[in-house]
Design a protein around this motif. Structure first.
Motif, PDB file in Angstrom:
ATOM      1  N   ALA A 116     109.512  23.119  32.235  1.00 40.04           N
ATOM      2  CA  ALA A 116     108.082  23.304  31.968  1.00 40.04           C
ATOM      3  C   ALA A 116     107.573  24.599  32.606  1.00 40.04           C
ATOM      4  O   ALA A 116     106.803  25.347  31.991  1.00 40.04           O
ATOM      5  CB  ALA A 116     107.293  22.114  32.499  1.00 40.04           C
ATOM      6  N   ARG A 118     109.427  27.172  33.232  1.00 45.10           N
ATOM      7  CA  ARG A 118     110.056  28.254  32.471  1.00 45.10           C
ATOM      8  C   ARG A 118     109.197  28.601  31.258  1.00 45.10           C
ATOM      9  O   ARG A 118     108.962  29.767  30.959  1.00 45.10           O
ATOM     10  CB  ARG A 118     111.459  27.872  32.028  1.00 45.10           C
ATOM     11  CG  ARG A 118     112.164  28.987  31.282  1.00 45.10           C
ATOM     12  CD  ARG A 118     113.567  28.571  30.848  1.00 45.10           C
ATOM     13  NE  ARG A 118     114.279  29.700  30.318  1.00 45.10           N
ATOM     14  CZ  ARG A 118     114.154  30.143  29.069  1.00 45.10           C
ATOM     15  NH1 ARG A 118     113.336  29.554  28.225  1.00 45.10           N
ATOM     16  NH2 ARG A 118     114.848  31.185  28.666  1.00 45.10           N
ATOM     17  N   THR A 119     108.720  27.578  30.564  1.00 51.44           N
ATOM     18  CA  THR A 119     107.864  27.806  29.399  1.00 51.44           C
ATOM     19  C   THR A 119     106.592  28.536  29.804  1.00 51.44           C
ATOM     20  O   THR A 119     106.157  29.474  29.122  1.00 51.44           O
ATOM     21  CB  THR A 119     107.511  26.466  28.724  1.00 51.44           C
ATOM     22  OG1 THR A 119     108.724  25.799  28.367  1.00 51.44           O
ATOM     23  CG2 THR A 119     106.646  26.672  27.506  1.00 51.44           C
ATOM     24  N   GLN A 120     105.997  28.133  30.914  1.00 44.13           N
ATOM     25  CA  GLN A 120     104.780  28.799  31.386  1.00 44.13           C
ATOM     26  C   GLN A 120     105.051  30.260  31.752  1.00 44.13           C
ATOM     27  O   GLN A 120     104.239  31.140  31.467  1.00 44.13           O
ATOM     28  CB  GLN A 120     104.196  28.053  32.589  1.00 44.13           C
ATOM     29  CG  GLN A 120     103.581  26.722  32.234  1.00 44.13           C
ATOM     30  CD  GLN A 120     102.425  26.896  31.257  1.00 44.13           C
ATOM     31  OE1 GLN A 120     101.557  27.731  31.443  1.00 44.13           O
ATOM     32  NE2 GLN A 120     102.443  26.107  30.186  1.00 44.13           N
ATOM     33  N   VAL A 122     107.362  32.205  30.475  1.00 41.54           N
ATOM     34  CA  VAL A 122     107.558  32.950  29.231  1.00 41.54           C
ATOM     35  C   VAL A 122     106.212  33.302  28.607  1.00 41.54           C
ATOM     36  O   VAL A 122     106.006  34.408  28.110  1.00 41.54           O
ATOM     37  CB  VAL A 122     108.443  32.144  28.248  1.00 41.54           C
ATOM     38  CG1 VAL A 122     108.445  32.778  26.875  1.00 41.54           C
ATOM     39  CG2 VAL A 122     109.861  32.031  28.781  1.00 41.54           C
ATOM     40  N   LEU A 123     105.276  32.369  28.657  1.00 45.67           N
ATOM     41  CA  LEU A 123     103.956  32.616  28.079  1.00 45.67           C
ATOM     42  C   LEU A 123     103.147  33.645  28.869  1.00 45.67           C
ATOM     43  O   LEU A 123     102.271  34.306  28.315  1.00 45.67           O
ATOM     44  CB  LEU A 123     103.169  31.301  27.990  1.00 45.67           C
ATOM     45  CG  LEU A 123     103.713  30.271  27.002  1.00 45.67           C
ATOM     46  CD1 LEU A 123     102.941  28.963  27.127  1.00 45.67           C
ATOM     47  CD2 LEU A 123     103.643  30.796  25.587  1.00 45.67           C
TER      48      LEU A 123
END
Length: 167
Positions: A116, A118-120, A122-123
Motif C-alpha cells: 500500500a 509502495r502504491t502511494q 508511486v503516486l
C-alpha cells in the motif's frame, strides 16, 4: 558502302553531355568567393566579445554558472541522500527506507514497508523529488524507484487485519 543509321542517344549519354556543359560553364564564369581548401578558417574577433572556446571549457563554465556538481561530488550526494532521508521525509520514517542512490541515472531507490505504501509512493513521485532535491542539491534526484515491499512470513499469506508498518 553501308548506310549506318545514327545511334539513338540514351539517358546516360545525355547526362554526360549536360555534365560537361555545366563544368565548362562553371570554369568560364568568374568566381564570386574563394574556394575552401579544408584549411581552418581564420579566427576573427566576434562582435560583443564572444570568442570561440573549447567544448571542455564551455562545459566547465556552464557547470560553474549553474552551480552543478561533477566528479567525486556525486558520491557526496549519495551519502547525503541516504543519511538525511529521515530528516527529508520525517513522516515516512520507519515506513519507507532509502536503500540506494545511483549517481549515473540520478535514481533514488526506496523500499516501502507494505504494498500500500509502495502504491502511494508511486503516486507521489513528483512530490518526493521536489522534497529531496532542495535538501541535498538541485537536480540530484531525477527519478525515485520504488522497490517491492518485503515478503510476508513463511506462510506466504499476509497477517489477518494487521498493519505491517509501524504505527
Amino acid at each position: 558502302m553501308t548506310d549506318t543509321a545514327p545511334a539513338a542517344v540514351s539517358g546516360v549519354d545525355l547526362a554526360r553531355v549536360a555534365l560537361r556543359a555545366a563544368l565548362a560553364a562553371a570554369k568560364s564564369a568568374p568566381r564570386q568567393r574563394p574556394r575552401r581548401t579544408g584549411a581552418a578558417p581564420s579566427r576573427q574577433a566576434r562582435p560583443g566579445g564572444r570568442e570561440p572556446i573549447a567544448l571542455g571549457a564551455a562545459v566547465s563554465r556552464m557547470i560553474a554558472e549553474h552551480g552543478l556538481q561533477t566528479g567525486a561530488a556525486g558520491g557526496q550526494a549519495r551519502r547525503t541522500v541516504l543519511s538525511q532521508w529521515d530528516t527529508i521525509a520525517p513522516e515516512l520514517k520507519g515506513r519507507v527506507q532509502a536503500v540506494r542512490y545511483d549517481d549515473a541515472t540520478r535514481t533514488l531507490y526506496l523500499r516501502p514497508c507494505s504494498p500500500a505504501y509502495r502504491t502511494q509512493l508511486v503516486l507521489h513521485q513528483k512530490e518526493i523529488v521536489a522534497r529531496v532535491n532542495p535538501a541535498v542539491g538541485s537536480g540530484t534526484v531525477s527519478l525515485p524507484e520504488m522497490l517491492r515491499a518485503p515478503r510476508y512470513a513463511a506462510s506466504g499469506r499476509p497477517p489477518a487485519f494487521k498493519n505491517q508498518c509501524p504505527p
